[in-house]
Design an enzyme around this catalytic site. Structure first.
Site, PDB file in Angstrom:
ATOM      1  N   SER A 129      -2.917  -8.063   2.740  1.00  0.00           N
ATOM      2  CA  SER A 129      -3.171  -8.246   4.271  1.00  0.00           C
ATOM      3  C   SER A 129      -3.677  -9.433   4.721  1.00  0.00           C
ATOM      4  O   SER A 129      -3.535  -9.880   5.826  1.00  0.00           O
ATOM      5  CB  SER A 129      -4.478  -7.056   4.297  1.00  0.00           C
ATOM      6  OG  SER A 129      -4.213  -5.891   3.780  1.00  0.00           O
TER       7      SER A 129
ATOM      8  N   GLY B  74      -2.967  -1.301  -7.167  1.00  0.00           N
ATOM      9  CA  GLY B  74      -1.976  -2.267  -7.235  1.00  0.00           C
ATOM     10  C   GLY B  74      -1.977  -3.254  -8.175  1.00  0.00           C
ATOM     11  O   GLY B  74      -3.234  -3.713  -8.635  1.00  0.00           O
TER      12      GLY B  74
ATOM     13  N   HIS C  19       0.833  -1.310  -0.022  1.00  0.00           N
ATOM     14  CA  HIS C  19       0.061  -0.038   0.012  1.00  0.00           C
ATOM     15  C   HIS C  19       0.868   1.365   0.028  1.00  0.00           C
ATOM     16  O   HIS C  19       0.510   2.173  -0.550  1.00  0.00           O
ATOM     17  CB  HIS C  19      -0.827  -0.033   1.247  1.00  0.00           C
ATOM     18  CG  HIS C  19      -1.795  -1.054   1.328  1.00  0.00           C
ATOM     19  ND1 HIS C  19      -1.641  -2.148   2.161  1.00  0.00           N
ATOM     20  CD2 HIS C  19      -2.949  -1.277   0.651  1.00  0.00           C
ATOM     21  CE1 HIS C  19      -2.637  -2.967   2.248  1.00  0.00           C
ATOM     22  NE2 HIS C  19      -3.716  -2.247   1.252  1.00  0.00           N
TER      23      HIS C  19
END
Ligand code: PAF
Length: 283
Positions: free
Chosen positions: A189, A150, A38
Site C-alpha cells: 500500500s 503475506g 491482498h
C-alpha cells in the site's frame, strides 16, 4: 453478498452461526487499501475456508510517533467493492474505539520478545507489539480456523506464528508468496506514496536482493555480498536500514549447517520506507 460489520458483538453473532453449522472460517487481516497482494491472500482463504472474513483496520498501535498513521490511505468503499467480487462473506471494519475502548495507551498488549527486537523491530520500536496485540484481538473476535498472511512481511509472519504457538491459540497460520509488479517491486500500500522518479528507483531493492541471493548461492562471502548490495542502494539515494542474510525459521545469523536462508532489506526512498525479502535454499 458481502456483509460489512462494525462491532465485535455483531461479528460474534455471525461467526457463532457459522460455527454452529460446522463451517470452517478463513480470515485475512488487513489495513485496507487493497491491492493484488491482498487479493491473493483472499483467494487462498477462499480455497481453504467455507467462509471468508477480511478485516480492514488501520491499527494505530503499530505506528510509531513519526510514522504515517494520519496519511495511511483509507479506501473502505473501493476495498469492499473489490472484496465483493471475491465472494468475501464478511468485512469487519471497526472504529478505533471498538478495538481500543480504553485508548491505545491503556490497552492490554501482547509481546513476542525474541523476534520483536531485531530488524524491523529494531527500526520500528513497538511495531510488533502493535501487530501481535491487534492480531490477537482480531483472532478472538473472528475466531478463525485458519488465518492467511503475506510473506512480504516475513518477520511479521514469524511473530504471528510464534505468538500462536506460545499462547496455544487454536488457529492455523498459512502464508502466501509476495506478489510483485511486473518490474519486480513487491506490492505494498505504501508504493502509492512514491513519486514517478522514486517508483522507477524502487525496483532496485528487489534487483539488489536477487543479485545478493545469486552471489550467496555462488559461494561468495555473505558479508561481502551484503556490503555490496547495501552500497549499491546507498549510491542510488536510498537510506538503508538493513540488508541481511538470515536463516528463515528465526531470522538469526546463519550457522554453517543452515540451508533455508532469506535475504531481507529495508530502505527509505525520500519519505517512503520499503521492505522486501527473498527466501532461498542452499544445496
Ligand atoms: O500486515 C498488515 O497489514 C498488518 O500489520 C496487520 C497484520 C493487518 C495487523 O494490523
Amino acid at each position: 453478498m458481502t456483509k460489512i460489520l462494525r462491532t465485535i458483538d455483531e461479528v460474534h453473532q455471525q461467526v457463532n452461526l457459522w460455527k454452529q453449522a460446522g463451517e470452517r472460517i478463513a480470515f485475512v487481516p488487513t489495513m485496507g487499501n487493497l491491492h493484488a497482494g491482498h487479493l491473493a491472500l483472499v483467494e487462498a482463504a477462499a480455497k481453504t475456508g467455507d467462509r471468508v472474513v477480511v478485516s480492514i483496520f488501520v491499527n494505530p498501535m503499530q505506528f510509531g510517533e513519526n510514522e504515517d498513521l494520519d496519511q495511511y490511505p483509507r479506501t473502505l468503499e473501493e476495498d469492499v467493492g473489490k472484496l465483493s467480487r471475491y465472494n468475501v462473506d464478511l468485512v469487519f471494519a471497526p472504529m478505533v474505539s471498538e478495538i481500543y475502548p480504553e485508548s491505545v495507551d491503556n490497552a492490554t498488549t501482547v509481546e513476542v520478545p525474541k523476534l520483536s527486537g531485531i530488524l524491523e523491530g529494531e527500526c520500528r520500536p513497538g511495531f510488533f507489539k502493535g501487530v501481535a496485540t491487534v492480531v490477537n484481538k482480531l483472532f478472538n473476535i473472528v475466531q478463525p480456523d485458519v488465518a492467511i498472511f503475506g510473506e512480504k512481511d516475513f518477520q511479521q509472519l514469524l511473530v504471528i506464528k510464534q505468538m500462536v504457538s506460545d499462547l496455544a491459540m487454536p488457529v492455523e497460520i498459512q502464508s502466501v508468496a509476495t506478489r510483485r509488479e511486473p518490474d519486480g517491486l513487491a506490492m505494498s500500500s505504501r508504493n502509492g506514496y512514491l513519486n514517478d522518479e522514486e517508483r522507477v528507483l524502487a525496483t532496485l531493492i528487489h534487483a539488489c536482493l536477487e543479485k545478493l541471493v545469486e552471489a550467496v548461492l555462488a559461494g561468495e562471502n555473505p558479508a561481502f555480498a551484503v556490503g555490496h548490495a547495501s552500497h549499491e542502494l546507498d549510491e542510488q539515494g536510498f537510506l538503508v536500514d538493513y540488508v541481511v542474510v538470515r536463516r528463515q525459521h528465526d531470522l538469526a545469523v546463519p550457522e554453517q549447517d543452515d540451508r533455508a536462508l532469506i535475504v531481507l532489506a529495508a530502505a527509505r526512498l525520500g519519505s517512503v520506507r520499503l521492505i522486501d525479502n527473498i527466501p532461498f535454499t542452499l544445496s
